[in-house]
Design an enzyme around this catalytic site. Structure first.
Site, PDB file in Angstrom:
ATOM      1  N   HIS A 118       0.842  -1.197   0.000  1.00  0.00           N
ATOM      2  CA  HIS A 118       0.000   0.000   0.000  1.00  0.00           C
ATOM      3  C   HIS A 118       0.879   1.250   0.000  1.00  0.00           C
ATOM      4  O   HIS A 118       1.714   1.427   0.884  1.00  0.00           O
ATOM      5  CB  HIS A 118      -0.899  -0.003   1.244  1.00  0.00           C
ATOM      6  CG  HIS A 118      -1.840   1.158   1.294  1.00  0.00           C
ATOM      7  ND1 HIS A 118      -1.849   2.065   2.328  1.00  0.00           N
ATOM      8  CD2 HIS A 118      -2.801   1.562   0.425  1.00  0.00           C
ATOM      9  CE1 HIS A 118      -2.789   2.970   2.094  1.00  0.00           C
ATOM     10  NE2 HIS A 118      -3.380   2.688   0.961  1.00  0.00           N
ATOM     11  N   HIS A 143      -7.938   7.973  -3.930  1.00  0.00           N
ATOM     12  CA  HIS A 143      -8.250   6.562  -4.190  1.00  0.00           C
ATOM     13  C   HIS A 143      -9.361   6.382  -5.217  1.00  0.00           C
ATOM     14  O   HIS A 143      -9.427   5.352  -5.883  1.00  0.00           O
ATOM     15  CB  HIS A 143      -8.700   5.870  -2.899  1.00  0.00           C
ATOM     16  CG  HIS A 143      -7.596   5.660  -1.908  1.00  0.00           C
ATOM     17  ND1 HIS A 143      -7.182   6.631  -1.025  1.00  0.00           N
ATOM     18  CD2 HIS A 143      -6.801   4.580  -1.676  1.00  0.00           C
ATOM     19  CE1 HIS A 143      -6.197   6.162  -0.276  1.00  0.00           C
ATOM     20  NE2 HIS A 143      -5.945   4.923  -0.643  1.00  0.00           N
ATOM     21  N   ARG A 217     -13.309  15.331  21.962  1.00  0.00           N
ATOM     22  CA  ARG A 217     -13.267  15.305  23.417  1.00  0.00           C
ATOM     23  C   ARG A 217     -14.644  15.773  23.899  1.00  0.00           C
ATOM     24  O   ARG A 217     -14.940  16.963  23.930  1.00  0.00           O
ATOM     25  CB  ARG A 217     -12.153  16.240  23.901  1.00  0.00           C
ATOM     26  CG  ARG A 217     -11.802  16.388  25.408  1.00  0.00           C
ATOM     27  CD  ARG A 217     -12.303  15.501  26.289  1.00  0.00           C
ATOM     28  NE  ARG A 217     -11.958  15.489  27.692  1.00  0.00           N
ATOM     29  CZ  ARG A 217     -12.721  14.817  28.519  1.00  0.00           C
ATOM     30  NH1 ARG A 217     -13.819  14.198  28.088  1.00  0.00           N
ATOM     31  NH2 ARG A 217     -12.400  14.761  29.787  1.00  0.00           N
ATOM     32  N   CYS A 264      -6.151  19.033  23.648  1.00  0.00           N
ATOM     33  CA  CYS A 264      -6.701  18.709  24.957  1.00  0.00           C
ATOM     34  C   CYS A 264      -5.586  18.797  25.994  1.00  0.00           C
ATOM     35  O   CYS A 264      -4.449  18.428  25.707  1.00  0.00           O
ATOM     36  CB  CYS A 264      -7.280  17.299  24.937  1.00  0.00           C
ATOM     37  SG  CYS A 264      -7.930  16.778  26.532  1.00  0.00           S
ATOM     38  N   TYR A 400      -8.723  20.474  34.966  1.00  0.00           N
ATOM     39  CA  TYR A 400      -7.895  21.266  34.051  1.00  0.00           C
ATOM     40  C   TYR A 400      -7.043  22.298  34.783  1.00  0.00           C
ATOM     41  O   TYR A 400      -7.051  23.487  34.477  1.00  0.00           O
ATOM     42  CB  TYR A 400      -8.781  21.936  32.986  1.00  0.00           C
ATOM     43  CG  TYR A 400      -9.488  20.926  32.104  1.00  0.00           C
ATOM     44  CD1 TYR A 400      -8.757  20.030  31.341  1.00  0.00           C
ATOM     45  CD2 TYR A 400     -10.870  20.855  32.041  1.00  0.00           C
ATOM     46  CE1 TYR A 400      -9.391  19.088  30.544  1.00  0.00           C
ATOM     47  CE2 TYR A 400     -11.508  19.912  31.245  1.00  0.00           C
ATOM     48  CZ  TYR A 400     -10.754  19.032  30.499  1.00  0.00           C
ATOM     49  OH  TYR A 400     -11.375  18.106  29.714  1.00  0.00           O
TER      50      TYR A 400
END
Lengths: 545, 545
Positions: A118, A143, A217, A264, A400
């Site tokens: 490939h 493709h 997320r 994130c 966070y």
């Protein structure tokens, strides 16, 4: 062109020899019950480094050379075209041992022997093993050409059972039942809520991450928002007016378009887990992606509601339309000073890469805060208000945030640390991957680098010996504007493998224009939530003898 | 107060016992010809941590307790008061072996036995050994009290020779002949041009660095500027007007006052030299200081000359009045966007800690660019212009840039790296010092931490075991404004010394509010100019048995 053609045929022949060797290796592996280790073909051209360039060359190569190489498949394809398979049967063929099957439309193909040939690398084709090719061809439209279909036809082994349409079992009591269908290439870290990242081999394939594989997320189920009745509520300033904006209203504000990388806070958390357990999703290097966003500027919308910068500190609080069973919505905030600064380019985005936002990414409107941690880019935005204090949301005040390695869940005081806003400089290697075997001779190392706060990445250093000596990588991707370097730089280094080397300890580290650097090791930045994992990225690879 | 008094007398008695033990140690050291290692007295009070507080307590302590402790010195002082000494003789007495002498006015004192009892620590008094006390008393006015003079009188051994006035030999051909007189406490890295830093034990004694010991980084001789004829030339914008501003004119602009830490890009270069040779002055941890600056805002002055922000990138170029023999002036530039941003608070400063700028610090006017490397804070400012490109000065284009560790003087391409503007997060330990011996029981670790770009220091982690485990230090000094954290934080950690420990590998690392961290080690950030040396700071100390 003639020379190129001859070179290709030559390389194709080399690749075929490699294939034969590898087939023997596979058989050997099966007989000794060893796990499958995909081999990387030598089908890359050092003269053309851009990924689209490689695809283009490969497409041409396939068109010209395929007929020569795979004549033997034609017969088999003809013989086996009448077989009928179920989807379950197809999905159980995902390894060299079982055979590697894929589908296109109603046709089934056994591509076991093609995987190593490939042009995009075996690992990328393996992402589709056991399932349909369509989601991947949608990403890589190169493709969808007659010579590729022709090539594929040689591997046809049958048809899908026309009655085999699996009706999805929707549990109506499941709050996640209405979540959208996701791209199969995504590596899922959590199904409910859905959290997933693109695999490394796709992550840096494009400067702009295609929407279907942009890391996702979610903190809660994806709300199903009717764009016709959608309203964004903006609480007015004292003396100003509150706004209730339809999508059409938002479109009437001047439209701005910027390319912004989102990351994130938990990206690369899995490396922290290796030091000591943390609470959080096991993100690898893929909780970061880049898109071209379009929308209204937050400062324009706030100004229309009568807000302006004030001397005292204030915060713009965002609420999403996603909520938990108690009705608590996702929320976060950013300082008003950033929100009101036209140079900070904070958007209320309704477009992602020229399309309406996908549902997983906040349809119809999300906040985009360039240079700032993903958690503040509130999706499915429902409400905006200006407050003297930060959002009281759990995700702003009890999550966070970064802490010293000495802080554990018994001693943590969330009020003692500021909420994460700007992120520190980051980089990671996406190719080769940890544990992979690379060819001797020359190795190409690829990855990404980014920094928060609009700070541009100015350099990426790469080491093959674990950090003893360094070489400077070539920065690809778009040159960034001063102070507004919102998007990542992709990078690569083509480098000879030192003779006789059996393994490489590849390391990368980036420098931003504030000359901030990444720390050497993970342990000293370990924290109980596993955020801010930006130590040097290290992969250990074997060198083929 | 009574309790405090009793506690002090008790501690003083303990200190005296310590002194006796130490005297024996000294004699022993002399007899075996070992080098002198000053012992740290246990005269610090854990209940009062501010340095001024400590001084105040110590002053009181001396007033109350000194008479008890040093009666034996009175007789000796009376006997020896008629001796006459030359300055040369005094300056040869700087160690316990020779005796430690100091002068105040015309009087000479032998303070050998007092050094270890000095409330500010022996190392601080040792800074004055062999010379006059006045420059130090000028810094720490608490000394200039009757009870301190009374105490000192006990150590008097004679008078300075009244004829011993050394006439300074001024070579008129020496371009540095007119440089100002400097404070003797400064550790000189280069006399011509003058470059010097305060010793660690003084550096973090005060949040605001006293002018006489503020680190000095000169590139050329100090110009002698007449304030009456001084003019600042500001090149006008097209359509605007050029300005020629006297000091009085500058004073007519609104006056702004801000506390800003300046750091040389080469601070802590000596640690890079230990990895591999670099070109540059051997700064230790002291090429950083903090002052309260007053002056006109650069943006106001530029606006008066008709300048405004433009879409295209531009730079404000500064030229100093200091120049080399060819007439080339020191020069540097900053982006126009920073210069014109009122929030960036760039000053044309004419005051430093409430005084006109000292000559070494740019009298009468210097640039102060908060959050940016010292090299752009051009001193003795003569000319300001706005250009489409950065300053063509050597110091902007061929110096003060960072490179990969792999780059050497044969391969360096200065155009490949951006000029240093904002600096990365930095911290260092100032107490104890490397190689020092600390008392067992408890150790107090002190230092500073700062970051560029207005990013506040949010945490300092300290390790006693080389970085395996960490504790969070207490941040002192002024809380900084969001996005305008221009000044450092001092920090300290009082921590028990683990029992049986013979040595400590003390390490500090700071985190800023962009969660940028310092790198673990020096070698991977080594660069040929030895700039940006901000790895963890490490000191190795012995623990007294």
């Amino acid at each position: 062109m003639l020379l190129l053609h001859r070179a290709m045929v030559l390389r194709l022949q080399q690749a075929c020899r490699l294939k034969s060797i590898h087939s023997r290796l596979c058989i050997q592996a099966c007989s000794t019950n060893e796990s499958f280790q995909p081999q990387r073909p030598s089908l890359t051209f050092s003269g053309d480094n851009s990924s689209t360039g490689r695809w283009r060359v490969m497409g041409t190569l396939l068109g010209l050379g395929a007929v020569l190489a795979y004549q033997d498949h034609r017969c088999r394809a003809a013989q086996e075209s009448t077989h009928i398979y179920t989807k379950a049967e197809v999905s159980s063929h995902t390894s060299p041992e079982t055979g590697i099957w894929v589908t296109l439309g109603s046709e089934v193909f056994d591509v076991t022997e093609f995987v190593d040939l490939h042009p995009g690398g075996p690992s990328k084709l393996m992402l589709a093993a056991g399932g349909p090719l369509e989601p991947f061809w949608a990403l890589y439209a190169v493709h969808d050409q007659s010579h590729v279909r022709e090539l594929l036809a040689q591997y046809k082994i049958g048809e899908l059972n026309p009655e085999d349409k699996v009706a999805p079992t929707v549990e109506t009591s499941d709050p996640y039942a209405n979540d959208p269908v996701r791209h199969p290439a995504l590596k899922v870290n959590s199904q409910r809520p859905f959290n997933a990242e693109p695999p490394p081999e796709l992550l840096t394939e494009n400067y702009i991450t295609p929407n279907p594989i942009f890391f996702t997320r979610n903190h809660l189920p994806v709300p199903n928002v009717d764009p016709d009745t959608y309203r964004l509520h903006v609480v007015g300033a004292p003396g100003g007016q509150s706004l209730s904006l339809s999508l059409d209203d938002l479109h009437k504000f001047p439209k701005y378009e910027i390319t912004v990388t989102l990351q994130c806070a938990g990206n690369r958390r899995s490396e922290m887990t290796q030091v000591k357990e943390v609470k959080g999703l096991e993100w690898r290097t893929g909780a970061i992606s880049t898109a071209h966003w379009g929308g209204a500027r937050l400062c324009d919308v706030l100004a229309q509601a009568g807000h302006q910068l004030c001397e005292t500190e204030a915060h713009v609080c965002f609420e999403g339309l996603d909520s938990d069973p108690t009705g608590t919505a996702y929320g976060a905030s950013i300082p008003l000073a950033r929100a009101m600064d036209p140079e900070a380019e904070v958007l209320l985005a309704y477009e992602m890469n020229g399309q309406p936002l996908p549902r997983d990414h906040g349809f119809p409107v999300r906040v985009v805060v360039p240079g700032v941690v993903g958690a503040r880019h509130v999706k499915w935005l429902g409400r905006v208000s200006v407050q003297p204090e930060e959002s009281y949301s759990h995700w702003q005040r009890r999550d966070y945030k970064g802490f010293s390695p000495s802080v554990d869940w018994d001693t943590v005081d969330f009020d003692s640390a500021p909420s994460i806003q700007e992120l520190p400089v980051q980089s990671a290697i996406t190719e080769p991957q940890d544990g992979e075997t690379v060819e001797s001779g020359e190795v190409t190392i690829r990855g990404y680098a980014w920094s928060g706060g609009g700070r541009a990445v100015i350099r990426v250093d790469v080491s093959l010996d674990g950090g003893l000596t360094w070489q400077v990588a070539e920065l690809d991707g778009e040159e960034q504007r001063p102070r507004k370097a919102w998007a990542w730089r992709l990078w690569q280094l083509q480098v000879p493998v030192p003779a006789g080397q059996k393994e490489l300890n590849i390391v990368c580290k980036a420098v931003d224009d504030g000359y901030n650097v990444q720390p050497d090791t993970v342990a000293p930045i370990w924290n109980l939530r596993g955020v801010l994992s930006n130590a040097w990225h290290r992969v250990h690879v074997h060198v083929a003898p």
